[in-house]
Scaffold this motif. Structure first.
Motif, PDB file in Angstrom:
ATOM      1  N   ARG A 179       4.342   7.053   5.828  1.00 48.83           N
ATOM      2  CA  ARG A 179       5.156   7.694   4.799  1.00 48.83           C
ATOM      3  C   ARG A 179       5.645   6.677   3.773  1.00 48.83           C
ATOM      4  O   ARG A 179       5.743   6.976   2.583  1.00 48.83           O
ATOM      5  CB  ARG A 179       6.354   8.392   5.439  1.00 48.83           C
ATOM      6  CG  ARG A 179       6.017   9.679   6.164  1.00 48.83           C
ATOM      7  CD  ARG A 179       7.260  10.299   6.768  1.00 48.83           C
ATOM      8  NE  ARG A 179       6.967  11.543   7.437  1.00 48.83           N
ATOM      9  CZ  ARG A 179       6.878  12.725   6.839  1.00 48.83           C
ATOM     10  NH1 ARG A 179       7.069  12.793   5.529  1.00 48.83           N
ATOM     11  NH2 ARG A 179       6.604  13.813   7.511  1.00 48.83           N
ATOM     12  N   ARG A 222       3.036   5.966   0.905  1.00 45.19           N
ATOM     13  CA  ARG A 222       2.953   7.036  -0.108  1.00 45.19           C
ATOM     14  C   ARG A 222       4.220   7.099  -0.948  1.00 45.19           C
ATOM     15  O   ARG A 222       4.172   7.298  -2.172  1.00 45.19           O
ATOM     16  CB  ARG A 222       2.708   8.383   0.573  1.00 45.19           C
ATOM     17  CG  ARG A 222       1.320   8.529   1.176  1.00 45.19           C
ATOM     18  CD  ARG A 222       1.070   9.922   1.695  1.00 45.19           C
ATOM     19  NE  ARG A 222       1.750  10.186   2.944  1.00 45.19           N
ATOM     20  CZ  ARG A 222       2.814  10.954   3.068  1.00 45.19           C
ATOM     21  NH1 ARG A 222       3.359  11.538   2.017  1.00 45.19           N
ATOM     22  NH2 ARG A 222       3.358  11.158   4.268  1.00 45.19           N
ATOM     23  N   ASP A 239       4.465   4.248  -3.489  1.00 40.56           N
ATOM     24  CA  ASP A 239       3.595   4.507  -4.648  1.00 40.56           C
ATOM     25  C   ASP A 239       4.272   5.464  -5.627  1.00 40.56           C
ATOM     26  O   ASP A 239       4.216   5.271  -6.850  1.00 40.56           O
ATOM     27  CB  ASP A 239       2.262   5.093  -4.187  1.00 40.56           C
ATOM     28  CG  ASP A 239       1.379   4.060  -3.499  1.00 40.56           C
ATOM     29  OD1 ASP A 239       1.632   2.850  -3.671  1.00 40.56           O
ATOM     30  OD2 ASP A 239       0.428   4.468  -2.787  1.00 40.56           O
ATOM     31  N   GLU A 240       4.908   6.498  -5.093  1.00 38.41           N
ATOM     32  CA  GLU A 240       5.602   7.462  -5.947  1.00 38.41           C
ATOM     33  C   GLU A 240       6.802   6.803  -6.629  1.00 38.41           C
ATOM     34  O   GLU A 240       7.087   7.076  -7.806  1.00 38.41           O
ATOM     35  CB  GLU A 240       6.059   8.657  -5.108  1.00 38.41           C
ATOM     36  CG  GLU A 240       6.770   9.753  -5.874  1.00 38.41           C
ATOM     37  CD  GLU A 240       5.875  10.528  -6.820  1.00 38.41           C
ATOM     38  OE1 GLU A 240       6.388  11.454  -7.483  1.00 38.41           O
ATOM     39  OE2 GLU A 240       4.659  10.220  -6.906  1.00 38.41           O
TER      40      GLU A 240
END
Length: 358
Positions: free
Chosen positions: A213, A216, A219-220
């Motif tokens: 998690r 990801r 990256d966001e």
């Protein structure tokens, strides 16, 4: 310090409100006062925000208009201004006033008022009362399609679960909160919920889920230009490595320190840097490196607000006490730092801990 764009928007709102008031457009003024209150709080002007929110509520009452909405805004403004007791009172009145309405408007305003009330109860440490209000807010918001309200209620429930020592429940709440917030096109709050979900997975002791998690989510965070959240996630993974993968802890802690040091100067940057340096003490057995990191972390703690400094130093003390053979000199240095920031209760705890160490 407020940024330039925020100050420009503040000036624009004040000018527009003054112009509309002179023209008798009080129907528009009331809603704009709510926006002005939110802008004031966001810019670090809580007293101004509370004043504008009160003005909006008074104006609605004087014009014989529904006051539930302005009262919810007032309650939320008080909560953002760190006045949870007053926020709870305003939310209770808003709930009563919302009951005078009907249909979708009533359900949505009741959900919002209960959300603020539950958040206020949590901040006052009343977790059972908070859960009741937040569950009601979540359910009502979901039924009327108020995805943002449902997401925020779930995020607050996640914090309640964490406070009650239930990281599994917290992880689920934060995960669903992010989904609801994205459905409501609230990207930034959704990202923050994702970050909290990673932290809850780490607290649960689930490295696979936390690491997957975290990648990801980082990256966001980069896409949305939130480097402080990337640094926070690096810190979460560093703590997880110290607990679950000691061989990888040195590299993980160094990365977290690098991420924190790269941030622009701000209170959160200072706190992340402080946490990173205090964490690095535990990532090495070399006494010279440990002393260097400890001194740097303590110096950074002195630049924090006293309550935050105490929290960081107290956490570092607890972490060192949990080591197989705590070094008395390190504990004494932390105890002296805690005394310097003026936390008498924590100083007593530190003194008692020192008495137990040979």
């Amino acid at each position: 310090m407020p940024d330039g764009r925020g100050l420009v928007r503040l000036a624009q709102l004040r000018g527009e409100i003054a112009l509309l008031a002179r023209g008798g457009r009080f129907d528009v003024v009331a809603s704009m006062l709510g926006e002005l209150a939110r802008t004031d709080v966001a810019l670090g002007l809580p007293a101004d925000g509370i004043l504008r929110a009160r003005q909006a509520a008074v104006l609605a009452e004087e014009r014989g208009e529904p006051v539930a909405g302005p009262l919810v805004t007032l309650a939320a403004t008080l909560l953002a201004a760190d006045a949870p007791s007053e926020a709870l009172d305003a939310a209770a009145v808003a709930t009563t006033k919302a009951a005078e309405l009907s249909g979708h408007a009533r359900a949505r305003l009741e959900a919002m008022a209960r959300l603020v009330g539950g958040a206020a109860q949590r901040r006052m440490g009343r977790l059972t009362e908070a859960r009741v209000l937040l569950d009601a807010a979540r359910g009502a918001a979901a039924r009327v399609g108020a995805a943002a309200v449902a997401g925020l209620a779930l995020a607050e429930l996640g914090h309640v679960d964490l406070a009650e020592g239930r990281p599994d429940g917290a992880a689920a709440c934060f995960e669903f909160a992010a989904e609801f917030l994205r459905r409501a096109k609230q990207e930034k709050p959704a990202l923050e919920a994702d970050v909290l979900c990673v932290a809850a997975c780490a607290a649960l002791g689930d490295p696979d889920a936390a690491i997957e998690r975290a990648g990801r989510t980082a990256d966001e965070a980069r896409r949305l230009k939130r480097p402080e959240l990337v640094a926070y996630l690096d810190g979460v993974l560093a703590d997880l490595a110290l607990a679950k993968a000691p061989d990888a802890a040195g590299e993980a802690c160094a990365l977290a320190a690098e991420s924190a040091q790269a941030l622009p100067q701000s209170p959160i940057a200072r706190e992340l840097a402080c946490a990173a340096r205090l964490r690095q003490v535990r990532a090495t057995r070399d006494p010279i490196d440990r002393a260097r990191h400890l001194e740097a972390g303590i110096d950074l703690a002195y630049a924090l607000e006293p309550a935050r400094a105490s929290a960081r130093l107290g956490a570092a003390l607890a972490d060192l006490l949990a080591e197989p053979a705590p070094a008395r000199g390190e504990l004494e240095r932390l105890a002296a730092a805690i005394a310097r920031v003026g936390d008498a209760d924590l100083s007593e705890i530190a003194a008692a801990a020192l008495a137990e160490v040979a």
